[in-house]
Write a protein that holds these residues in place. Structure first.
Motif, PDB file in Angstrom:
ATOM      1  N   PHE A 105      45.265  47.203  45.886  1.00  0.00           N
ATOM      2  CA  PHE A 105      47.004  47.157  45.022  1.00  0.00           C
ATOM      3  C   PHE A 105      47.200  46.891  44.561  1.00  0.00           C
ATOM      4  N   MET A 106      47.291  45.483  44.945  1.00  0.00           N
ATOM      5  CA  MET A 106      48.169  44.431  44.441  1.00  0.00           C
ATOM      6  C   MET A 106      47.102  43.896  43.521  1.00  0.00           C
ATOM      7  N   GLY A 107      45.816  43.390  43.548  1.00  0.00           N
ATOM      8  CA  GLY A 107      44.636  43.641  42.120  1.00  0.00           C
ATOM      9  C   GLY A 107      44.791  43.885  40.945  1.00  0.00           C
ATOM     10  N   LEU A 108      44.742  45.809  41.679  1.00  0.00           N
ATOM     11  CA  LEU A 108      44.056  46.214  40.283  1.00  0.00           C
ATOM     12  C   LEU A 108      45.311  46.602  39.396  1.00  0.00           C
ATOM     13  N   PHE A 130      54.507  45.128  51.033  1.00  0.00           N
ATOM     14  CA  PHE A 130      54.338  44.406  52.332  1.00  0.00           C
ATOM     15  C   PHE A 130      55.288  44.070  53.393  1.00  0.00           C
ATOM     16  N   VAL A 131      56.697  45.137  53.140  1.00  0.00           N
ATOM     17  CA  VAL A 131      57.365  45.310  53.912  1.00  0.00           C
ATOM     18  C   VAL A 131      57.026  46.314  54.784  1.00  0.00           C
ATOM     19  N   GLY A 190      51.257  36.926  50.885  1.00  0.00           N
ATOM     20  CA  GLY A 190      50.122  35.844  50.601  1.00  0.00           C
ATOM     21  C   GLY A 190      48.842  36.127  49.932  1.00  0.00           C
ATOM     22  N   MET A 191      48.010  36.229  51.447  1.00  0.00           N
ATOM     23  CA  MET A 191      46.955  36.863  50.676  1.00  0.00           C
ATOM     24  C   MET A 191      46.651  38.361  49.690  1.00  0.00           C
ATOM     25  N   ALA A 192      47.859  38.969  50.182  1.00  0.00           N
ATOM     26  CA  ALA A 192      47.540  40.201  48.745  1.00  0.00           C
ATOM     27  C   ALA A 192      47.789  39.218  47.555  1.00  0.00           C
ATOM     28  N   GLN A 193      48.788  38.361  47.525  1.00  0.00           N
ATOM     29  CA  GLN A 193      48.810  37.526  46.197  1.00  0.00           C
ATOM     30  C   GLN A 193      47.845  36.917  45.399  1.00  0.00           C
TER      31      GLN A 193
END
Length: 412
Positions: free
Chosen positions: A235-238, A340-341, A355-358
């Protein structure tokens, strides 16, 4: 000494520490706002003048897309090292280093060299990557009772200046003898101001951990084996891929539909401007519900309909489409920050998921501007790239539905 004189002396002595504390807080807030102003504007300034850059340098659409992809690659590569830097030198000193790096990158892009343009873009991306990770940590540490308000100031500054940079890039390029280099280089004024504001902060820098592990916290979940963590990461990447691809190519898409360069730049500015309220409102709504699937569906439908309307080429429908896309972009960014929360059990786990998602998310997003430039060079049009943008929004919806369920990565 009379009693009135003694009382006046006591009040004066009591007020001095309060005034000093207020001054320090004011200086810190100013530093946060100025750094935030440099976190998107040097990137979003390039989109409206990309055709001018191409005409002047002779590069193709694929290489022009690299001007947006390079910072995203830097975000993915540098983000994991930011906490270590802060732990060793202190948050303030690390943020001073970040804004110095951004200043160096922006200044390098002023030189009359294509190599300097790309090198400066990569360098400023490294500085922004540090600020991306460290600035929210500093806000959480120094404003624990005002996190929402200060984060709001930070978000407004970042998005407003990004919007302004898109709108004024073409007029500045046309008015200056430096052309498009002036549009990219003028943001050094803010980064230099940021250096001046953070110099005294760095002198008082405190070497503190970004988060403290309590004895009651369990060990972080193995995120790379968690399907929920990967849904959040996708979701973060898209959403990043959709946003950064748009700010790179929307002005050229609109120019091909008959918009002037200045009008296309202001349309991109409009898209970012309408995203600001959504960035605020959506996290508040998400925090009040245990399940965010309805909110995610509305957000992604704004993106799907918005990009579909861009096919029309009709100015009124295109304006509606840009507005919907902006709302969707702001809302999706607000959602992922809440994931993230909401999808974690404690601060340590939240930091690990972030950190992983970013890192993985920005690496995925980095391919977007390059791919779209390549597709345009191949098809000589924007129909296929726009269709892919709609499909990406559909993929964001499917991923977001999974990331919105009321679960945590450690509970699976």
């Amino acid at each position: 000494m009379s009693s009135s004189t003694q009382q006046h002396s006591v009040h004066t002595e009591a007020e001095q520490p309060l005034q000093q504390a207020s001054g320090k807080i004011g200086l810190l807030l100013a530093g946060i706002i100025v750094i935030a102003a440099t976190m998107r504007s040097p990137i979003t300034a390039a989109g409206p003048v990309v055709e001018l850059i191409r005409s002047d340098t002779g590069i193709g659409h694929t290489m022009a897309g690299l001007l947006t992809s390079l910072p995203l690659i830097a975000f993915a590569a540098i983000s994991p090292f930011a906490p270590r830097l802060a732990k060793r030198f202190g948050l303030e000193t690390a943020l001073l280093l970040a804004v110095i790096i951004v200043t160096g990158g922006i200044t390098l892009r002023l030189l009359p060299s294509i190599l300097a343009l790309y090198a400066g873009t990569a360098i400023l991306g490294c500085g922004i990557a540090l600020s991306n990770v460290l600035l929210p940590s500093l806000i959480k540490r120094d404003f624990p009772l005002r996190v929402g308000i200060v984060t709001g100031l930070y978000s407004v500054s970042m998005n407003m200046f990004a919007s302004i940079s898109s709108g004024i890039s073409v007029p500045v390029a046309e008015a200056s003898s430096l052309g498009w280099r002036a549009s990219l280089g003028m943001w050094a004024v803010f980064s230099i101001l940021g250096v001046l504001l953070w110099l005294p902060q760095a002198g008082r820098g405190r070497k503190q951990m970004l988060y403290v592990t309590s004895q009651n916290e369990s060990k972080p979940a193995r995120l790379r084996t968690s399907s929920l963590a990967w849904f959040v990461t996708l979701f973060m990447g898209l959403q990043s891929l959709i946003f950064y691809t748009t700010i790179t190519w929307l002005p050229e898409i609109l120019a091909d539909q008959g918009f002037s360069a200045a009008s296309a730049g202001w349309m991109l500015s409009l898209m970012q401007l309408v995203s600001v309220p959504a960035t605020f409102i959506v996290p508040i709504l998400a925090g009040r519900t245990q399940d965010q699937r309805l909110l995610t569906t509305i957000t992604c439908m704004c993106l799907i309909i918005g990009y579909a309307l861009l096919f029309s080429g009709i100015p009124v429908l295109v304006t509606i489409g840009v507005t919907l896309a902006g709302i969707g972009a702001g809302a999706s960014f607000g959602l992922v920050t809440m994931f993230f929360v909401l999808r974690t059990s404690h601060a340590r786990e939240a930091a690990s998921l972030s950190g992983m998602a970013q890192s993985f998310g920005y690496m995925l997003a980095a391919g977007g501007p390059l791919l779209f430039g390549l597709l345009h060079d191949w098809t000589k049009g924007w129909t296929l790239p726009l269709l892919i943008q709609v499909l990406l929004a559909v993929g964001l919806l499917m991923t977001g539905i999974q990331a919105s369920k009321n679960k945590t990565v450690s509970s699976l």
